[in-house]
Write a protein that holds these residues in place. Structure first.
Motif, short mmCIF file in Angstrom:
data_model
loop_
_atom_site.label_atom_id
_atom_site.label_comp_id
_atom_site.label_asym_id
_atom_site.label_seq_id
_atom_site.Cartn_x
_atom_site.Cartn_y
_atom_site.Cartn_z
N GLU A 72 -1.04 -17.81 1.82
CA GLU A 72 -1.55 -19.14 1.57
C GLU A 72 -0.45 -20.02 0.97
O GLU A 72 0.20 -19.63 -0.01
N VAL A 73 -0.24 -21.18 1.54
CA VAL A 73 0.73 -22.13 1.02
C VAL A 73 0.12 -22.87 -0.17
O VAL A 73 0.80 -23.15 -1.15
N LEU A 74 -1.16 -23.18 -0.06
CA LEU A 74 -1.90 -23.78 -1.17
C LEU A 74 -3.05 -22.84 -1.51
O LEU A 74 -3.74 -22.34 -0.62
N ARG A 75 -3.20 -22.57 -2.84
CA ARG A 75 -4.21 -21.60 -3.24
C ARG A 75 -5.16 -22.19 -4.25
O ARG A 75 -4.73 -22.62 -5.33
N ASP A 76 -6.43 -22.28 -3.86
CA ASP A 76 -7.44 -22.59 -4.86
C ASP A 76 -7.15 -23.87 -5.63
O ASP A 76 -7.20 -23.89 -6.86
N ILE A 77 -6.84 -24.92 -4.91
CA ILE A 77 -6.45 -26.16 -5.58
C ILE A 77 -7.65 -27.08 -5.81
O ILE A 77 -8.41 -27.36 -4.88
#
Ligand SMILES: Nc1ncnc2c1ncn2[C@@H]1O[C@H](COP(=O)(O)OP(=O)(O)OP(=O)(O)O)[C@@H](O)[C@H]1O
Ligand SMILES: [Mg+2]
Lengths: 298, 241
Positions: free
Chosen positions: B21-26
């Motif tokens: 994942e490049v972005l996690r839980d944002i």
């Protein structure tokens, strides 16, 4: 402003140059077929009129020992009538009476002549059912086999065959036309889809800046209309000398069957619809292809 | 009164294909009319985050709301209107090479159906303002990197978007030009546009007093003005919105 009619770099679309050629061929073939069909059909309807309605069967009196055998002739007449009445498409068949025959001959022979003395064929007046197809070929074969002294009007028989031929040509023409139309549509779809694939980044950018699909489809439609029009005009111009040439040939054989192949104003009107329809077909196909493809994009 | 948010992320994750994942839980929200820098090392996911905001892709999980509406259930036919409210400066410009500077900048107005005379006037004015008055009819391939960037910025702001997303918008410019274009963004922001600018330029961040969104390891942190992720001791005070 025509200067910038599109935001898409269509100038780089090499595949697009197929399109005018294809439309040119389509218009040329479709136009020739339309012209051919129109003149053949005008010929056909005149011919049909001349054989529809009625026809005549003649029965040559049967001679034996130099004398007419009235009994055998009557029998043959009856057989012919039986065959005619069983044939599909025939409304009625009626032997001309002696007095009717006399009336027919009066203008030439005067009042006083004996019908029996003349080797006159007996005539049967056959009324056809309007617009019904009568298989004259089969009728002729039947008569020849069963009643050798009876014969059908040959001219009409021949016309019947020609009509069949023309109808077959007509059918072949429409089949070929459908093929040409289908091929052109496929070419338009191919050219449009490959252009869409090539310009995907541009299209994505247009979407990103808030363009509706219609904004893009419209540019493709415009572009296709221009390309197709070029092809359609050239293709249409290509037909003209051929039609003029053929009409002048037809004009020279005045009085023959061909002179029935008239090319009138209405035919010209129909013919000039061909390039217009070709452009409309290509344009709508392009528009539809773009709409369908874009719907699959985000 | 509840603050209206232009951007709301809730547990958003983004991965490319089968990768990590490049972005996690944002999760974060930006109020209307705010101005943020977006920072992070190369590959931290700045462009990825922005691409979620300009609707070029959908998150792998979680929910993204723009102008109060969940983006996953916006009908396709409504996307163009939504996109017209968002101006984007792409990191790679994405100018159309076959169109002049004027026509490139005019695109957002053309697709929105503005009358041609108004388009010409507005576009020429703006290009003049960004210093391209002498290159109105130049095609992008004949422009310098900084000039291309100016065209890209002009295109992003020409329709006075409610949300401006700029990905490294001044990377190819000298400081003077960069400051000039920053003032354009600030002007827009004063009129209500929410602005997010991804940048590596610490000088820019020092000069203009705006908070920053920082991306690292797929996680997002918001730092108030004057705080930075390098100052480790301040990290605990970083605000999570
Ligand atoms: N289209 C893509 N397909 C696969 N992976 C991608 C794609 N775009 C980005 N990535 C990956 O996602 C990660 C984040 O990339 P992104 O472009 O968002 O970084 P960035 O913060 O904008 O970097 P930079 O400062 O260099 O512009 C990188 O590891 C990159 O390799
Ligand atoms: Mg980036």
């Amino acid at each position: 402003m025509f200067k910038r009619s599109s935001d898409l770099p269509f100038a780089n679309d090499t595949a697009a140059w197929f399109l005018p050629w294809m439309v040119m061929l389509m218009v040329f073939f479709a136009g020739l077929m339309t012209a051919g069909t129109l003149s053949l059909n005008s010929m056909l309807s005149r011919w049909s009129r001349s054989i529809s309605g009625s026809l005549t069967v003649q029965v040559i009196p049967i001679e034996e020992d130099g004398r007419i055998n009235k009994k055998k002739t009557q029998q043959e007449m009856q057989d012919v009538l039986d065959i005619l009445r069983k044939t599909a498409g025939i409304a009625s068949a009626r032997a001309l009476t002696d007095s009717q025959m006399k009336n027919l001959l009066k203008p030439w022979l005067g009042e006083s002549f004996l019908l029996e003395d003349l080797p006159m064929p007996y005539l049967i007046d056959v009324q056809l059912i309007p617009d019904a197809e009568v298989d004259l070929d089969m009728l002729k074969t039947l008569l020849a086999r069963n009643t050798p002294n009876a014969s059908l009007d040959v001219h009409k028989l021949w016309l019947g065959k020609l009509i069949k031929l023309v109808r077959t040509l007509d059918f072949l023409g429409s089949a070929l036309l459908s093929l040409v139309i289908a091929t052109t549509s496929v070419v338009v779809i191919y050219v449009t889809s490959s252009s869409l694939a090539v310009h995907k980044p541009v299209i994505e950018l247009l979407h990103q800046t808030g363009a509706h699909d219609g904004y893009i489809s419209k540019q493709y439609a415009q572009r296709t209309a221009v390309l197709a029009s070029v092809g359609a005009v050239v293709g249409f111009l290509g037909i003209l000398p051929i039609i003029f040439m053929l009409s002048s040939v037809v004009g020279e054989v005045q009085g023959g069957l061909l002179s029935e192949a008239r090319f009138d104003a209405a035919s010209w009107g129909l013919l000039s619809l061909v390039p217009v329809l070709a452009v409309i077909l290509s344009t709508l196909t392009a528009y539809w292809t773009v709409q369908k493809t874009l719907r699959r994009m985000l | 009164m509840a603050e209206t948010y232009v951007i709301e992320f809730d547990a958003v994750g983004l991965r490319y294909g089968q990768g990590a994942e490049v972005l996690r839980d944002i999760s974060f929200a930006l109020p209307a009319g705010s101005f943020y820098f977006l920072t992070g090392e190369s590959g931290a996911g700045k462009t990825s985050l922005l691409s979620l905001l300009y609707l070029a892709r959908s998150p792998t999980r979680g929910s993204v709301k723009l102008f109060g509406k969940g983006v996953h259930n916006i009908p396709r036919d409504d996307l163009p209107e939504l996109r017209r409210r968002i101006g984007v400066v792409f990191q790679d410009f994405r100018l159309l090479d076959h169109l002049s500077a004027v026509d490139n900048v005019a695109l957002p107005l053309r697709v929105a159906g503005y009358p041609e005379d108004e388009i010409q006037k507005r576009v020429a004015e703006l290009l003049m303002w960004v210093g391209l008055g002498a290159h109105l009819n130049a095609k992008p391939p004949t422009l310098s990197g900084g000039q291309k960037q100016s065209v890209a910025i002009a295109r992003a702001v020409i329709n006075r978007p409610q949300l401006l997303l700029a990905d490294e918008p001044t990377g190819n410019m000298d400081d003077k030009s960069a400051a000039r274009l920053m003032r354009l963004f600030i002007e827009l922001n004063k009129r209500g546009t929410t602005v997010v600018i991804a940048t590596h330029n610490e000088g820019l961040i020092r000069t203009f007093p705006y908070p920053r969104i920082h991306l690292a390891n797929g996680q997002l942190t918001i730092y108030p003005v004057g705080y930075s992720p390098d100052q480790a001791y301040l990290k605990t005070e970083a605000l999570r919105v």
